[in-house]
Design a protein around this motif. Structure first.
Motif, short mmCIF file in Angstrom:
data_model
loop_
_atom_site.label_atom_id
_atom_site.label_comp_id
_atom_site.label_asym_id
_atom_site.label_seq_id
_atom_site.Cartn_x
_atom_site.Cartn_y
_atom_site.Cartn_z
N ILE A 74 0.84 -1.18 0.00
CA ILE A 74 0.00 0.00 0.00
C ILE A 74 0.89 1.25 0.00
O ILE A 74 2.07 1.18 0.37
N LYS A 75 0.32 2.38 -0.42
CA LYS A 75 1.02 3.65 -0.40
C LYS A 75 0.41 4.54 0.69
O LYS A 75 -0.80 4.60 0.82
N VAL A 76 1.27 5.21 1.43
CA VAL A 76 0.82 6.13 2.47
C VAL A 76 1.42 7.50 2.20
O VAL A 76 2.65 7.63 2.11
N LYS A 77 0.57 8.53 2.06
CA LYS A 77 1.04 9.89 1.82
C LYS A 77 1.22 10.62 3.15
O LYS A 77 0.37 10.55 4.02
N LEU A 78 2.35 11.31 3.27
CA LEU A 78 2.66 12.05 4.49
C LEU A 78 3.03 13.49 4.17
O LEU A 78 3.67 13.77 3.17
N THR A 79 2.61 14.41 5.04
CA THR A 79 3.04 15.80 4.92
C THR A 79 4.42 15.95 5.57
O THR A 79 4.88 15.06 6.30
N LEU A 80 5.07 17.08 5.33
CA LEU A 80 6.37 17.33 5.95
C LEU A 80 6.24 17.36 7.48
O LEU A 80 7.14 16.89 8.19
N GLU A 81 5.13 17.89 7.97
CA GLU A 81 4.91 17.92 9.42
C GLU A 81 4.82 16.51 9.99
O GLU A 81 5.36 16.22 11.06
N GLU A 82 4.13 15.61 9.29
CA GLU A 82 4.01 14.23 9.75
C GLU A 82 5.36 13.52 9.68
O GLU A 82 5.69 12.71 10.56
N ILE A 83 6.12 13.82 8.65
CA ILE A 83 7.45 13.22 8.53
C ILE A 83 8.35 13.72 9.66
O ILE A 83 9.17 12.96 10.21
N ALA A 84 8.21 14.98 10.03
CA ALA A 84 9.05 15.56 11.08
C ALA A 84 8.77 14.97 12.45
O ALA A 84 9.69 14.78 13.26
N HIS A 85 7.51 14.64 12.74
CA HIS A 85 7.15 14.22 14.09
C HIS A 85 6.70 12.76 14.18
O HIS A 85 6.42 12.26 15.27
N GLY A 86 6.65 12.06 13.04
CA GLY A 86 6.09 10.71 13.06
C GLY A 86 4.58 10.78 12.99
O GLY A 86 3.98 11.83 13.28
N ALA A 87 3.96 9.69 12.59
CA ALA A 87 2.50 9.73 12.42
C ALA A 87 1.88 8.36 12.69
O ALA A 87 2.52 7.33 12.51
N GLU A 88 0.64 8.40 13.14
CA GLU A 88 -0.16 7.19 13.28
C GLU A 88 -1.27 7.25 12.24
O GLU A 88 -2.05 8.20 12.21
N LYS A 89 -1.32 6.26 11.37
CA LYS A 89 -2.32 6.22 10.30
C LYS A 89 -3.20 4.99 10.46
O LYS A 89 -2.72 3.89 10.72
N LYS A 90 -4.51 5.21 10.30
CA LYS A 90 -5.45 4.09 10.29
C LYS A 90 -5.89 3.89 8.84
O LYS A 90 -6.52 4.77 8.25
N ILE A 91 -5.54 2.75 8.28
CA ILE A 91 -5.77 2.47 6.86
C ILE A 91 -6.72 1.28 6.71
O ILE A 91 -6.53 0.23 7.35
N LYS A 92 -7.74 1.45 5.88
CA LYS A 92 -8.62 0.32 5.56
C LYS A 92 -8.01 -0.45 4.39
O LYS A 92 -7.76 0.11 3.33
N VAL A 93 -7.78 -1.74 4.62
CA VAL A 93 -7.12 -2.58 3.62
C VAL A 93 -8.06 -3.69 3.18
O VAL A 93 -8.60 -4.43 4.02
N ASN A 94 -8.26 -3.79 1.88
CA ASN A 94 -9.05 -4.89 1.32
C ASN A 94 -8.12 -6.07 1.09
O ASN A 94 -7.15 -5.96 0.33
N LYS A 95 -8.40 -7.18 1.74
CA LYS A 95 -7.48 -8.32 1.65
C LYS A 95 -8.19 -9.62 2.00
O LYS A 95 -9.40 -9.63 2.30
N LEU A 96 -7.45 -10.71 1.93
CA LEU A 96 -7.98 -12.01 2.34
C LEU A 96 -7.89 -12.12 3.86
O LEU A 96 -6.83 -11.90 4.45
#
Length: 384
Positions: free
Chosen positions: A129-151
């Motif tokens: 999967i691809k996750v897009k981050l802003t410079l602010e998120e890159i600077a401080h780290g980020a928690e992302k909740k992603i919905k993934v279609n999978k088995l």
């Protein structure tokens, strides 16, 4: 405890070819295999360490990231459980088919390894999967909740693939071991070999009636919300791995991994150069001549800086520590402010008269220094 360099683990140089890396891993796998060193925790740790090193160095993509970023480029256990350090024994044994040309010698000579119970365990495929981050998120780290279609594991049969418990029986061919053994008479005496059971494909079980929902696969298509903890300092193109968050495996096997590709969202005013941030500050020639205090944007908000009187276009100012952090490090880059002198395009008659008078003043005549450096030379000095 910090991890050892993967090249040191396998005893090869950074310029080693793929065949040399494979040969080195094969040698260590044989030497430290758990079945040859029963109860030896140190040998088991070295066996796992070698498998982790080979898992990275045998992949051109992972090897390139490791050579560029070190252990941070292929995952960090301190940032959500990424990386090869989460490999279990089933992951490691799955590599032997490649190392030994499609044949695992330990299945023949050591009965398949008792730590795996002798059964063949399937592994689900990896997801990307691809996750897009802003410079602010890159600077401080980020928690992302992603919905993934999978088995995912079939809830109706709990992943067994059977209609009910009575539909599952022990394989009559292998007796539930997942392997069949043969004894061969050789000039050296009798030799016992073991291979995957052809009836149950190593599962040790047979299903007489399949689940009506998954039709015997044990997995169905579904959606899962996954929380991803991304460490500070990642960069465009970097990949992180979450063990066990990929597609579920049939018949209760090991799930695959989730590969996260990092993408950076361009900032409106700030530009990234490695771990440094560049900001173009536009000033009128009046402000540049007289000097002033002014606020500039940074990743952490606003910062006030002083522009000295007589500041020239192209001058570079540095805000130390206002850039991006390195992955798994306390070091941060700087923010570089590039001064640009803005010239008005439209003037009133009064403004024009004032400038015409100033034109003749010696202080308004260009006085370039002999040793003035170009903008690119100054930028190079900062980023070096």
């Amino acid at each position: 405890m910090s991890k050892r360099d993967y090249y040191d683990v396998l005893g090869v140089s950074k310029s080693a070819a793929a065949d040399e890396i494979k040969k080195a891993y094969r040698k260590m796998a044989i030497k430290y295999h758990p079945d040859k060193n029963p109860g030896d925790k140190a040998a088991e740790d070295k066996f796992k360490e070698a498998a982790e090193a080979y898992e990275v160095l045998s992949s051109p993509e992972k090897k390139q990231r490791y050579d560029q970023f070190g252990h941070a480029g292929v995952g960090s256990s301190a940032s959500g459980g990424y990386g090869g350090g989460n490999m279990n024994m089933d992951d490691i044994f799955s590599n032997f088919g490649d190392i030994f040309g499609g044949h695992n010698p330990f299945e023949s000579f050591f009965g398949g390894g008792q730590q795996r119970g002798g059964r063949r365990v399937a592994k689900g495929s990896n997801l990307r999967i691809k996750v897009k981050l802003t410079l602010e998120e890159i600077a401080h780290g980020a928690e992302k909740k992603i919905k993934v279609n999978k088995l995912v594991v079939c809830k109706t049969c709990d992943g067994t693939g059977a209609k009910d418990q009575s539909s599952v029986s022990t394989c009559g061919t292998c007796g539930g071991s997942g392997q069949v053994r043969r004894v061969t008479n050789t000039i050296l005496g009798q030799m016992q070999t073991a291979s995957t059971c052809p009836t149950c494909n190593g599962s040790g079980q047979q299903i007489t009636a399949k689940c009506n929902v998954c039709h015997g696969d044990g997995v169905v298509r579904g959606e899962e919300t996954i929380t991803i903890n991304i460490p500070a300092g990642v960069s465009e193109g970097m990949q992180l791995s979450m063990s066990g968050k990929g597609n579920a495996a049939p018949n209760g096997g090991i799930p695959g991994d989730l590969i996260i590709l990092i993408e950076e969202t361009p900032h409106e005013t700030l530009k990234r150069e490695g771990n440094n941030i560049v900001y173009d500050l536009h000033l009128s020639f009046v402000d540049a001549a007289l000097g002033l205090s002014i606020e500039v944007p940074t990743i952490d908000g606003k910062a006030k800086i002083k522009i000295e009187p007589g500041t020239q276009s192209g001058k570079l100012l540095r805000l130390k520590g206002k850039g991006l952090p390195e992955v798994n490090s306390y070091h941060r880059g700087d923010e570089i402010i590039h001064i640009n002198i803005w010239t008005p395009k439209a003037l009133s008659s009064e403004e024009r008269n004032v400038l015409e008078k100033l034109r003749e003043s010696p202080n308004f005549k260009p006085q370039p220094g002999k040793n003035d450096k170009s903008f690119f030379e100054r930028m190079k000095e900062y980023f070096e």
